[in-house]
Design a protein around this motif. Structure first.
Motif, PDB file in Angstrom:
ATOM      1  N   LEU A 243       0.814  -1.226   0.000  1.00 39.68           N
ATOM      2  CA  LEU A 243       0.000   0.000   0.000  1.00 39.68           C
ATOM      3  C   LEU A 243       0.845   1.272   0.000  1.00 39.68           C
ATOM      4  CD1 LEU A 243      -2.849  -0.939   2.535  1.00 39.68           C
ATOM      5  CD2 LEU A 243      -2.766  -1.298   0.067  1.00 39.68           C
ATOM      6  N   THR A 244       1.983   1.243  -0.685  1.00 36.03           N
ATOM      7  CA  THR A 244       2.868   2.411  -0.644  1.00 36.03           C
ATOM      8  C   THR A 244       2.277   3.622  -1.360  1.00 36.03           C
ATOM      9  OG1 THR A 244       4.062   1.650  -2.612  1.00 36.03           O
ATOM     10  CG2 THR A 244       4.925   0.981  -0.469  1.00 36.03           C
ATOM     11  N   ALA A 245       1.360   3.413  -2.304  1.00 40.19           N
ATOM     12  CA  ALA A 245       0.742   4.556  -2.976  1.00 40.19           C
ATOM     13  C   ALA A 245      -0.007   5.448  -1.997  1.00 40.19           C
ATOM     14  CB  ALA A 245      -0.217   4.076  -4.071  1.00 40.19           C
ATOM     15  N   SER A 246      -0.420   4.891  -0.864  1.00 38.59           N
ATOM     16  CA  SER A 246      -1.218   5.671   0.084  1.00 38.59           C
ATOM     17  C   SER A 246      -0.433   6.827   0.678  1.00 38.59           C
ATOM     18  CB  SER A 246      -1.764   4.773   1.197  1.00 38.59           C
ATOM     19  OG  SER A 246      -0.741   4.323   2.071  1.00 38.59           O
ATOM     20  N   HIS A 247       0.904   6.781   0.579  1.00 41.04           N
ATOM     21  CA  HIS A 247       1.663   7.912   1.117  1.00 41.04           C
ATOM     22  C   HIS A 247       1.489   9.166   0.254  1.00 41.04           C
ATOM     23  CE1 HIS A 247       5.573   6.373  -1.142  1.00 41.04           C
ATOM     24  NE2 HIS A 247       4.675   6.814  -1.972  1.00 41.04           N
TER      25      HIS A 247
END
Length: 421
Positions: free
Chosen positions: A243-247
């Motif tokens: 879920l790195t896009a959530s940053h």
């Protein structure tokens, strides 16, 4: 050694004073002060006793292949994928088995007794999966292994991806995986999530999807996972990894999304070792840290685990399988340094991943399985500060790894810490 009394151990839930822990028949039978003597006793000398670690995210098919056929010179995700594509056709079952077993013994020495590994099934012969199915059977009862059928090159982007998933289910995988942000179109990514969760419900499997592992803030497949989890009635059985896009999400959208993730009972895995070096590669400065909105998710009540991810493979040439080192990095990158925040870190290695794994009562409480780590340090903070070797590791009340004056032994043999040449 199924009947054992551990004396003078510190158990966090019981306060700072040492106590005794009696183990009978592989379970914690009693916890208290000055318990009656037993035939076998171990003096913890004020050291901490914790649940064993649950490693919820790694890739044992690729472990210990770093430098093959050549090093990842850019250190990027994309060069790692390219290298793995070259390695994969050369795999044979015995070499996968040996490398994976070696890494699992390293993990066991660090206190890991349960492991979930993603296995690339974009291979018509399913060589790696067959090797890890054999290893799962051989280690059962000593170290429990969950296998995720992971279509590394895409469920739809790879030819026959769905057929290989069905074959993997027939062979006996525990979980179904996916990689929707790697599909050619967003529509295919959405379709892959929906189909994988439908198959999970049909075949009664858990789900663990590599989701939104990108810096693209328009990658939003986790919302599809939440919606489909609710529609399929899979609450509590679905994990979203990375879920790195959530940053990069706008705060308003992130808040709404986290609410729906909690409603769907999604588990989350963050992998700070790999993602701290693989993400942010398209950024100038300031450069993003490269992990999910962990603090916000924890504060909202989501079940979040910290994974080690790679161990010496094309994506990450470092690592020795110690989850505590991943938590140490996360403490800094996620700014979990406050006195009220640090306790999350050990929970993200023990009880929280245990819930996603499906374990019962993974804690130092009466009646729970005696899957334990004995430390020479008295507190979790000291363990995080010093990253010490474990004194002993117990599985079902039996010591499976222990440290002595001559070094660490696992399953009665000296631990070999040298990687393959």
């Amino acid at each position: 050694m199924n009947d054992l009394l551990i004396r003078n151990a510190r158990v966090a839930a019981r306060g700072p004073e040492p106590c005794d822990v009696r183990i009978t028949g592989g379970r914690i039978a009693a916890i208290g002060a000055d318990l009656p003597a037993a035939a076998a006793e171990l003096d913890a000398a004020g050291g901490m006793l914790t649940p064993s670690f649950v490693e919820l995210h790694c890739h044992l098919d690729a472990t210990l292949t770093a430098g093959t056929p050549r090093p990842n010179r850019s250190g990027t995700l994309w060069e790692g994928i390219a290298l793995w594509s070259e390695i994969k056709p050369t795999l044979d079952e015995d070499s996968v088995y040996r490398r994976a077993r070696k890494t699992l013994l390293w993990m066991l020495s660090h206190g890991v007794t349960h492991v979930r590994t993603h296995v690339d099934i974009c291979d018509p012969s399913l060589v790696a999966l067959r090797a890890l199915l054999r290893l799962r059977a051989d280690l059962r009862g000593t170290l429990d292994l969950q296998l995720v059928a992971f279509p590394q090159e895409g469920f739809y982007a790879y030819a026959d991806g769905e057929a290989l998933m069905l074959e993997s289910i027939a062979l006996g995988v525990d979980c179904l995986g996916g990689i929707p942000h790697f599909e050619i179109t967003r529509e295919d990514g959405v379709r892959s999530v929906e189909r994988i969760l439908s198959l999970a419900r049909e075949h009664q499997r858990r789900v663990d999807i590599h989701c939104d592992e990108t810096d693209d803030d328009q990658s939003r497949f986790v919302e599809v996972m939440a919606a489909r989890t609710l529609r399929e009635g899979l609450e509590g059985r679905v994990t979203a990894s990375h879920l790195t896009a959530s940053h990069g999400y706008h705060g308003a959208y992130a808040g709404k999304l986290i609410g729906y993730m909690r409603r769907a009972g999604l588990h989350v895995v963050t992998n700070p070792l790999d993602n701290s070096v693989l993400q942010g590669r398209f950024d100038g400065y300031p450069m993003r840290r490269g992990h999910a909105r962990i603090k916000e998710m924890l504060q909202a009540g989501l079940n979040v685990a910290c994974g080690h991810d790679s161990v010496m493979d094309p994506w990450y040439p470092m690592g020795d399988g110690d989850p505590l080192k991943a938590a140490f990095v996360l403490m800094h990158y996620a700014q979990l340094i406050g006195a009220d925040e640090r306790p999350w870190l050990f929970r993200m290695l023990t009880g929280m991943p245990a819930a996603a794994f499906g374990l019962e009562r993974h804690a130092v409480v009466e009646g729970a399985p005696a899957d334990l780590i004995l430390w020479d340090v008295p507190t979790e903070d000291e363990a995080l500060r010093r990253l010490p070797a474990r004194r002993a590791v117990l599985r079902n009340g039996t010591i499976v790894a222990e440290r002595s004056a001559v070094g660490m032994s696992v399953l009665g043999e000296p631990l070999d810490t040298t990687p393959p040449v």
